[in-house]
Design a protein around this motif. Structure first.
Motif, short mmCIF file in Angstrom:
data_model
loop_
_atom_site.label_atom_id
_atom_site.label_comp_id
_atom_site.label_asym_id
_atom_site.label_seq_id
_atom_site.Cartn_x
_atom_site.Cartn_y
_atom_site.Cartn_z
N ASP A 71 -10.34 1.09 -1.05
CA ASP A 71 -10.82 -0.08 -0.32
C ASP A 71 -9.72 -1.14 -0.35
O ASP A 71 -9.68 -2.01 -1.21
N VAL A 72 -8.81 -1.02 0.61
CA VAL A 72 -7.64 -1.90 0.62
C VAL A 72 -8.06 -3.36 0.74
O VAL A 72 -7.53 -4.24 0.05
N THR A 121 0.84 -1.20 0.00
CA THR A 121 0.00 0.00 0.00
C THR A 121 0.87 1.25 0.00
O THR A 121 1.95 1.29 0.61
N ILE A 149 -1.22 -0.96 -4.16
CA ILE A 149 -2.60 -0.78 -3.72
C ILE A 149 -2.71 0.62 -3.11
O ILE A 149 -1.91 0.99 -2.26
N ASP A 150 -3.70 1.37 -3.55
CA ASP A 150 -3.92 2.72 -3.04
C ASP A 150 -4.42 2.63 -1.59
O ASP A 150 -5.50 2.10 -1.32
N ALA A 167 -9.08 -9.26 -4.11
CA ALA A 167 -9.08 -9.48 -5.56
C ALA A 167 -7.76 -10.09 -6.02
O ALA A 167 -7.73 -10.92 -6.93
N GLU A 219 -9.25 -4.73 -2.57
CA GLU A 219 -8.13 -4.88 -3.51
C GLU A 219 -7.29 -6.10 -3.16
O GLU A 219 -6.86 -6.85 -4.05
#
Length: 345
Positions: free
Chosen positions: A197-198, A175, A192-193, A204, A201
């Protein structure tokens, strides 16, 4: 030995970065078992950011000289110290005192820096490298082929952890902010931003969960971190960055975190939770020193091989420590801000 005067940065109390003081004092000759080190580089870590707020869990009373780690040249040695150390570049984990031009250390606490590794580059790997190596290989014992989540993958510890994991054949999800996406991906992690919505993500990318999460943020988000673990996975918490600016007792967020981790470990959920403390085991001084030297030596070796690339965010003169601390706290840098002698900046 001629008289040595040390330039030191003093943290006088809970002040803004520009409240740091630049002072000078005379140092005595090294006592038996000690070395005098001319400091070439000292780091600005999250610990100092907490200390200036009076929020580092076991910091000393004000005033004191901060500086968690350093790299320098041994200038003199006391009795019972191998004189061959004089002139060698060494690294040391200090907790405090590193923001100085010269420092007296126990010879048993210094670790040789291999040839081919610059002072600033080596400095970025001392506390960051030891922390990352021990969390990955000792605390979580992550195996090759596993998948991990590293929060703050652009930071000092995070960027080192990503590289160590990739070197060990471990897949990394990291992140960071959008501005740091390219840097995180260049280290070998899937970005991942952290503002999005960590959890979604991560699921997924790793539908079955991740094998380990490394979380320096703490606070309520630690619940999400634990929930992302696969069966048998390990959460390693190593900070409470989310409560850095929260008023009140500095010990309370840490105690709450400890209680939560203990509760999770008591549940029959086949997942594990740990709080990493680099100073754990220090009562057994010999074993502690051996582990520090062994683990830092392993990180240094990877750096010499260029498997791990030190992330020097900026080199700033020691006497401008206020500017260095403000930059480190800005959250805009990749890697670690390093304090150096003025002529090297």
């Amino acid at each position: 030995m001629s008289t040595v005067y040390a330039t030191e940065i003093v943290l006088p109390g809970t002040v803004d970065p520009d409240g740091l003081l630049v002072t000078t004092r005379e140092l005595p000759a090294p006592a038996a078992g000690q070395v005098l080190v001319t400091v070439e580089a000292s780091g600005v870590s999250f610990a100092e950011q907490q200390m200036r707020r009076g929020k580092y869990y076991d910091q000393p009373p004000f005033p004191f000289v901060p500086g968690y780690d350093l790299v320098g040249i041994v200038a003199a040695a006391g009795a019972s110290v191998d004189p061959a150390l004089i002139g060698q570049r060494v690294a040391a984990l200090t907790k405090i005192g590193g923001w100085s031009s010269h420092i007296l250390l126990d010879a048993a606490d210094v670790v040789p820096v291999p040839a081919g590794l610059g002072a600033a580059e080596a400095e970025t790997l001392v506390v960051n490298g030891i922390t990352a190596w021990q969390m990955l290989h000792r605390t979580a014992a992550v195996p090759r082929g596993a998948t991990i989540l590293v929060h703050g993958a652009n930071g000092g510890v995070g960027s080192t952890l990503v590289q160590l994991a990739r070197a060990a054949g471990i897949r990394v999800l990291g992140t960071a902010s959008p501005r740091n996406r390219a840097a995180v991906e260049a280290l070998g992690a899937s970005w991942i931003d952290y503002r999005g919505d960590v959890a979604a993500e991560v699921r997924a990318l790793a539908p079955g969960g991740v094998d380990a999460v490394f979380d320096h943020v703490g606070g309520s988000g630690i619940v999400d971190s634990f929930g992302l673990l696969a069966p048998g996975g390990t959460l390693v918490s190593y900070g409470t960055a989310s409560t850095r600016d929260v008023a009140g007792d500095s010990r309370l967020p840490v105690l709450k975190l400890f209680a939560r981790l203990l509760w999770w470990n008591a549940l029959p959920n086949r997942r594990h939770a740990h709080f990493f403390n680099i100073w754990a085991g220090k009562r057994n001084a010999g074993r502690f020193r051996h582990r520090i030297a062994e683990d830092l030596g392993s990180v240094f070796a990877l750096a010499v091989q260029e498997t791990v690339r030190p992330q020097v965010a900026a080199r700033i003169p020691l006497t401008e420590a206020a500017r260095a601390l403000a930059l480190a706290e800005s959250g805009t840098v990749i890697g670690k801000v390093v304090l150096v002698p003025a002529l090297e900046a």
